[in-house]
Design a protein around this motif. Structure first.
Motif, mmCIF file in Angstrom:
data_model
loop_
_atom_site.group_PDB
_atom_site.id
_atom_site.type_symbol
_atom_site.label_atom_id
_atom_site.label_comp_id
_atom_site.label_asym_id
_atom_site.label_seq_id
_atom_site.Cartn_x
_atom_site.Cartn_y
_atom_site.Cartn_z
ATOM 1 N N MET A 1 0.700 -1.170 0.051
ATOM 2 C CA MET A 1 0.051 0.070 0.135
ATOM 3 C C MET A 1 0.874 1.108 0.164
ATOM 4 S SD MET A 1 -3.237 0.906 2.611
ATOM 5 C CE MET A 1 -4.417 0.085 1.820
ATOM 6 N N THR A 2 0.539 2.227 -0.797
ATOM 7 C CA THR A 2 1.181 3.352 -0.934
ATOM 8 C C THR A 2 0.981 4.532 0.339
ATOM 9 O OG1 THR A 2 -0.326 4.578 -2.289
ATOM 10 C CG2 THR A 2 1.349 3.433 -3.433
ATOM 11 N N LEU A 3 1.582 5.365 0.433
ATOM 12 C CA LEU A 3 1.331 6.473 1.595
ATOM 13 C C LEU A 3 0.159 7.087 1.121
ATOM 14 C CD1 LEU A 3 3.716 8.529 3.461
ATOM 15 C CD2 LEU A 3 1.921 9.763 2.295
ATOM 16 N N ASN A 4 -0.103 7.573 -0.108
ATOM 17 C CA ASN A 4 -1.560 8.131 -0.282
ATOM 18 C C ASN A 4 -2.696 7.458 -0.190
ATOM 19 O OD1 ASN A 4 -0.733 11.071 -1.280
ATOM 20 N ND2 ASN A 4 0.578 9.862 -2.873
ATOM 21 N N ALA A 5 -2.579 5.960 -0.517
ATOM 22 C CA ALA A 5 -3.801 5.018 -0.532
ATOM 23 C C ALA A 5 -3.899 4.894 1.120
ATOM 24 C CB ALA A 5 -3.333 3.612 -0.928
ATOM 25 N N ALA A 6 -2.876 4.685 2.018
ATOM 26 C CA ALA A 6 -3.110 4.551 3.239
ATOM 27 C C ALA A 6 -3.790 5.918 3.894
ATOM 28 C CB ALA A 6 -1.769 4.494 4.008
ATOM 29 N N SER B 1 -11.406 3.953 -2.741
ATOM 30 C CA SER B 1 -10.214 4.392 -3.691
ATOM 31 C C SER B 1 -8.766 3.932 -3.055
ATOM 32 C CB SER B 1 -10.063 5.746 -3.779
ATOM 33 O OG SER B 1 -9.586 6.535 -2.924
ATOM 34 N N ALA B 2 -8.633 3.691 -1.738
ATOM 35 C CA ALA B 2 -7.448 3.183 -1.154
ATOM 36 C C ALA B 2 -7.107 1.569 -1.507
ATOM 37 C CB ALA B 2 -7.525 3.038 0.530
ATOM 38 N N PHE B 3 -8.347 0.948 -2.118
ATOM 39 C CA PHE B 3 -8.093 -0.323 -2.414
ATOM 40 C C PHE B 3 -7.935 -0.463 -3.743
ATOM 41 C CE2 PHE B 3 -10.201 -0.568 1.704
ATOM 42 C CZ PHE B 3 -9.153 -1.374 2.435
ATOM 43 N N THR B 4 -9.087 0.380 -4.676
ATOM 44 C CA THR B 4 -9.024 0.391 -6.092
ATOM 45 C C THR B 4 -8.122 1.125 -6.722
ATOM 46 O OG1 THR B 4 -10.942 1.846 -6.368
ATOM 47 C CG2 THR B 4 -11.459 -0.114 -5.814
ATOM 48 N N GLY B 5 -7.647 2.087 -6.120
ATOM 49 C CA GLY B 5 -6.804 3.008 -6.885
ATOM 50 C C GLY B 5 -7.383 4.257 -7.414
ATOM 51 N N TRP B 6 -8.809 4.275 -7.630
ATOM 52 C CA TRP B 6 -9.373 5.339 -8.411
ATOM 53 C C TRP B 6 -10.727 5.751 -7.635
ATOM 54 C CZ3 TRP B 6 -14.472 5.823 -10.162
ATOM 55 C CH2 TRP B 6 -14.838 6.709 -10.982
ATOM 56 N N PRO C 1 -13.985 9.046 -8.283
ATOM 57 C CA PRO C 1 -14.432 10.193 -9.086
ATOM 58 C C PRO C 1 -13.229 11.331 -9.142
ATOM 59 C CG PRO C 1 -16.231 9.220 -8.258
ATOM 60 C CD PRO C 1 -15.233 8.688 -7.641
ATOM 61 N N ALA C 2 -12.696 11.586 -7.945
ATOM 62 C CA ALA C 2 -12.036 12.919 -7.539
ATOM 63 C C ALA C 2 -10.588 12.787 -8.577
ATOM 64 C CB ALA C 2 -11.719 13.057 -6.186
ATOM 65 N N PHE C 3 -10.400 11.549 -8.811
ATOM 66 C CA PHE C 3 -9.085 11.283 -9.599
ATOM 67 C C PHE C 3 -9.312 12.011 -11.019
ATOM 68 C CE2 PHE C 3 -7.698 8.381 -6.337
ATOM 69 C CZ PHE C 3 -6.358 8.374 -6.349
ATOM 70 N N THR C 4 -10.543 11.528 -11.641
ATOM 71 C CA THR C 4 -10.901 12.089 -12.760
ATOM 72 C C THR C 4 -11.019 13.391 -12.881
ATOM 73 O OG1 THR C 4 -11.873 9.934 -13.290
ATOM 74 C CG2 THR C 4 -12.607 11.792 -14.667
ATOM 75 N N ILE C 5 -11.619 14.085 -11.886
ATOM 76 C CA ILE C 5 -11.570 15.606 -11.901
ATOM 77 C C ILE C 5 -10.367 16.202 -11.708
ATOM 78 C CG2 ILE C 5 -12.789 17.441 -10.449
ATOM 79 C CD1 ILE C 5 -15.091 15.302 -9.738
ATOM 80 N N ALA C 6 -9.543 15.522 -10.806
ATOM 81 C CA ALA C 6 -8.120 16.321 -10.644
ATOM 82 C C ALA C 6 -7.474 16.226 -11.880
ATOM 83 C CB ALA C 6 -7.407 15.384 -9.479
ATOM 84 N N GLY C 7 -7.498 15.084 -12.572
ATOM 85 C CA GLY C 7 -6.763 14.959 -13.892
ATOM 86 C C GLY C 7 -7.275 15.918 -14.781
ATOM 87 N N LEU C 8 -8.791 16.189 -14.804
ATOM 88 C CA LEU C 8 -9.326 17.203 -15.983
ATOM 89 C C LEU C 8 -8.780 18.832 -15.673
ATOM 90 C CD1 LEU C 8 -12.773 15.747 -16.321
ATOM 91 C CD2 LEU C 8 -11.016 15.579 -17.913
ATOM 92 N N ILE C 9 -8.656 18.795 -14.389
ATOM 93 C CA ILE C 9 -8.303 20.284 -14.094
ATOM 94 C C ILE C 9 -6.808 20.326 -14.103
ATOM 95 C CG2 ILE C 9 -10.485 21.012 -13.044
ATOM 96 C CD1 ILE C 9 -9.373 20.640 -10.218
ATOM 97 N N GLY C 10 -6.042 19.588 -14.439
ATOM 98 C CA GLY C 10 -4.520 19.843 -14.469
ATOM 99 C C GLY C 10 -3.743 19.201 -13.726
ATOM 100 N N PHE C 11 -4.081 18.485 -12.845
ATOM 101 C CA PHE C 11 -3.114 18.041 -11.644
ATOM 102 C C PHE C 11 -2.328 16.538 -12.418
ATOM 103 C CE2 PHE C 11 -6.051 19.749 -8.928
ATOM 104 C CZ PHE C 11 -5.220 20.274 -8.024
ATOM 105 N N LYS C 12 -1.154 16.616 -12.203
ATOM 106 C CA LYS C 12 -0.283 15.394 -12.845
ATOM 107 C C LYS C 12 -0.393 14.180 -12.452
ATOM 108 C CE LYS C 12 1.191 18.983 -15.127
ATOM 109 N NZ LYS C 12 0.411 19.497 -16.218
#
Length: 134
Positions: A1-6, A113-118, A120-131
């Motif tokens: 598990m990654t730090l962000n997932a935890a 999202s801690a288990f699946t890695g996704w 809706p906020a991931f999609t939104i963050a990607g659409l508004i320019g987060f890398k």
């Protein structure tokens, strides 16, 4: 598990537990929900919150972005702002109690999202320019 997932696992769990305690035990538990939202929001900008220090001691893998803000930071900002706004609306501005359902959706989304890695906020963050993190 990654730090962000935890971090998402912990935040989602505490949000859902504190919402249940606030609903069935004492509304003062909503302050804990708001505190988690505030920590998520500020960790999105600073890349630090109290739980991150503990997770680093556990040697969890960190994902970072070389340039700009990572998609994980975007998720923290979106979820933190959503949680903070919905709880504050209920507690301080007499919003109807159903607004806390939105808070629960944020919590459940972070938790899964801690288990699946996704989420809706991931999609939104990607659409508004987060890398994407490396």
């Amino acid at each position: 598990m990654t730090l962000n997932a935890a971090l998402r696992l912990l935040a989602g769990s505490v949000i859902l537990i504190s919402l249940a305690l606030g609903t069935y035990m004492n509304p003062a538990w909503y302050y804990l929900t708001g505190f988690v939202g505030l920590n998520l929001l500020q960790s999105g900008f600073t890349k630090w919150c109290p739980a991150i220090s503990f997770f680093r001691m556990l040697k969890l893998t960190e994902q970072s972005c070389d340039t700009g803000m990572s998609i994980h930071q975007g998720v923290h900002i979106i979820a933190g702002a959503g949680v903070l706004l919905t709880v504050a609306a209920f507690m301080f501005f007499a919003a109807p109690q159903w607004i806390l359902y939105l808070t629960a959706v944020f919590g459940a989304s972070l938790l899964q999202s801690a288990f699946t890695g996704w989420c809706p906020a991931f999609t939104i963050a990607g659409l508004i320019g987060f890398k994407k993190a490396a």
